[in-house]
Design a protein around this motif. Structure first.
Motif, PDB file in Angstrom:
ATOM      1  N   VAL A   7       0.850  -1.191   0.000  1.00 40.26           N
ATOM      2  CA  VAL A   7       0.000   0.000   0.000  1.00 40.26           C
ATOM      3  C   VAL A   7       0.881   1.236   0.000  1.00 40.26           C
ATOM      4  CG1 VAL A   7      -1.766   1.317   1.260  1.00 40.26           C
ATOM      5  CG2 VAL A   7      -1.844  -1.192   1.279  1.00 40.26           C
ATOM      6  N   ARG A 160      -0.052  -2.277  -4.695  1.00 41.02           N
ATOM      7  CA  ARG A 160      -1.286  -3.006  -4.984  1.00 41.02           C
ATOM      8  C   ARG A 160      -2.509  -2.156  -4.622  1.00 41.02           C
ATOM      9  NH1 ARG A 160      -0.932  -8.961  -2.695  1.00 41.02           N
ATOM     10  NH2 ARG A 160      -0.029  -7.953  -0.857  1.00 41.02           N
ATOM     11  N   LEU A 161      -2.279  -1.127  -3.795  1.00 41.80           N
ATOM     12  CA  LEU A 161      -3.350  -0.176  -3.475  1.00 41.80           C
ATOM     13  C   LEU A 161      -2.732   1.192  -3.227  1.00 41.80           C
ATOM     14  CD1 LEU A 161      -6.342   0.459  -2.767  1.00 41.80           C
ATOM     15  CD2 LEU A 161      -5.759  -0.053  -0.389  1.00 41.80           C
ATOM     16  N   ARG A 284      -7.779   0.001  -7.989  1.00 43.34           N
ATOM     17  CA  ARG A 284      -6.656  -0.104  -7.045  1.00 43.34           C
ATOM     18  C   ARG A 284      -6.359   1.230  -6.355  1.00 43.34           C
ATOM     19  NH1 ARG A 284      -4.434  -4.768  -6.442  1.00 43.34           N
ATOM     20  NH2 ARG A 284      -4.891  -6.409  -7.953  1.00 43.34           N
ATOM     21  N   GLY A 324      -5.770  -4.323  -2.912  1.00 44.81           N
ATOM     22  CA  GLY A 324      -6.429  -3.512  -3.931  1.00 44.81           C
ATOM     23  C   GLY A 324      -7.463  -4.257  -4.733  1.00 44.81           C
ATOM     24  N   LEU A 329     -12.356  -3.345  -2.128  1.00 49.45           N
ATOM     25  CA  LEU A 329     -12.694  -1.924  -2.194  1.00 49.45           C
ATOM     26  C   LEU A 329     -14.205  -1.724  -2.243  1.00 49.45           C
ATOM     27  CD1 LEU A 329      -9.945  -0.508  -4.576  1.00 49.45           C
ATOM     28  CD2 LEU A 329      -9.896  -0.839  -2.095  1.00 49.45           C
TER      29      LEU A 329
END
Length: 402
Positions: A7, A160-161, A284, A324, A329
């Protein structure tokens, strides 16, 4: 130069730093992009008085942040709400709800220093500072690429996010193509520390008026934190007042509930506008805190709401291998819906109703205050929101291990 993280959080303010602590605590590898250089507090950590709801105190204690505070906090044991020129008032006592306090008053700079102490030395956290978000780069499978600029030049981070926690005018939110709905309240809030002949006794006062609210918050240093709303066109003249005239103005606004106001610290001014993101997530990426919603400070809901954003996101990330993932989400956005919508409606509605000088609304407002004072169910609704227990509450806010 390229770096990879689970992240990447853009924004090292109140919400971004809190999220970083929560994620690292869970074993997530985090990159934190901060505008302020090492050894310097971000501008948001100034002399503002933050009213931490009980849910926020629970969470920050679990994260080890409250223990790092070097100055005493001010307990809020009761809340007194009234409006100039209207009948009625609302008085809420924490002990009536089986609690010692509704929350705590913390100076923003003290909180910033506590966050810094907690962040310092965390393994699994890479801090890019001073650095700024430049834009997104072509993505690769399973990652989002973003470009940042720091003292060494421009580099690309892969995550990944990506989390946008970069404030009201979020550059990340704009780059994601997420629009906003805005409303200018036409008010400016002045913030200061004042001393009165009566020291704080645990009472927080909210005095509503045509030009905005005036709040008196019980600090832990025997002073009061004041937030005073004025019409935007008056802001320049109020800023120019000497201390005696400033204190006289405050005295007229709050009356003599805490005795005579005798001294004031430096004043800071903040124009107030509502800026609400039209959606919370993208591919993402997620926006939270002031990047997701900047609201009127009446009722002291802003940071408390943003922290619940951060902790809900941390919980969702802990439930899967890919932070992500679209499903994660979507679950985050669904969980935040009720709390966010109800808090936005409460804050905006109260700001507009109480600042409207129309004489036609006076009996409505007075009746509302009288009803609130007389009806325990209405008080309980107000108290639950004020303490941060609204909607799907993160476990740390409930005082539970997570």
């Amino acid at each position: 130069m390229t770096d990879r993280h689970d992240v990447v959080i853009v924004g090292g303010g109140l919400v971004g730093a809190s999220l970083a602590i929560a994620l690292v605590r869970q074993g997530v590898e985090v990159g934190l992009v901060e505008a302020a250089p090492a050894g310097q507090m971000p501008a948001v950590f100034d002399q503002r008085n933050l009213s931490f709801a009980a849910a926020t105190v629970n969470a920050l204690t679990a994260l080890g942040v409250m223990q790092q505070l070097r100055t005493p906090t001010g307990p809020i044991r009761r809340i007194h709400i009234s409006r100039q020129g209207d009948f009625g008032r609302v008085r809420l006592e924490a002990q009536d709800y089986g609690r010692a306090t509704f929350g705590q008053v913390v100076v923003a700079r003290d909180f910033g220093e506590a966050l810094e102490a907690r962040l310092d030395g965390l393994s699994g956290l890479t801090r890019y500072r001073p650095a700024r978000f430049v834009g997104f780069a072509p993505d690769e499978a399973g990652h989002r690429a973003l470009r940042i600029a720091d003292a060494e030049g421009e580099r690309t981070l892969h995550a990944r996010l990506v989390v946008a926690a970069d404030g009201t005018r979020s550059a990340v939110r704009e780059a994601l193509g997420i629009g906003v709905d805005e409303h200018d309240y036409g008010q400016t809030l002045f913030v200061a520390r004042v001393r009165a002949t009566q020291a704080p006794d645990g009472t927080a006062y909210e005095r509503l008026g045509d030009d905005g609210p005036t709040a008196l918050l019980p600090r832990g240093d025997r002073h009061w934190g004041v937030v005073h709303g004025v019409a935007r066109e008056q802001a320049e003249s109020v800023a120019a007042l000497d201390d005696a005239a400033w204190l006289a103005r405050l005295q007229r606004a709050v009356g003599w509930r805490i005795g005579r106001l005798v001294a004031s610290g430096e004043r800071s001014a903040y124009p107030i506008a509502r800026v609400v993101a039209q959606r919370l997530v993208a591919d993402r990426a997620v926006v939270l805190g002031n990047a997701a919603q900047t609201i009127h400070p009446i009722g002291a809901q802003g940071f408390n709401l943003g922290l619940r954003d951060a902790l809900t996101l941390a919980e969702e990330i802990a439930r899967g291998d890919d932070p992500g993932a679209t499903s994660r989400l979507a679950a985050y956005a669904a969980r935040r819906r009720e709390d966010r919508e109800r808090t936005l409606a409460f804050s905006d509605g109260l700001a507009r109703l109480t600042a409207n000088p129309s004489p036609l609304l006076k009996p409505v407002r007075s009746a509302g205050l009288v009803a609130m004072e007389a009806q325990p169910s209405l008080q309980a609704f107000l108290v639950g929101g004020a303490m941060g227990f609204r909607g799907d509450v993160p476990a740390l806010c409930r005082g539970e291990a997570a």
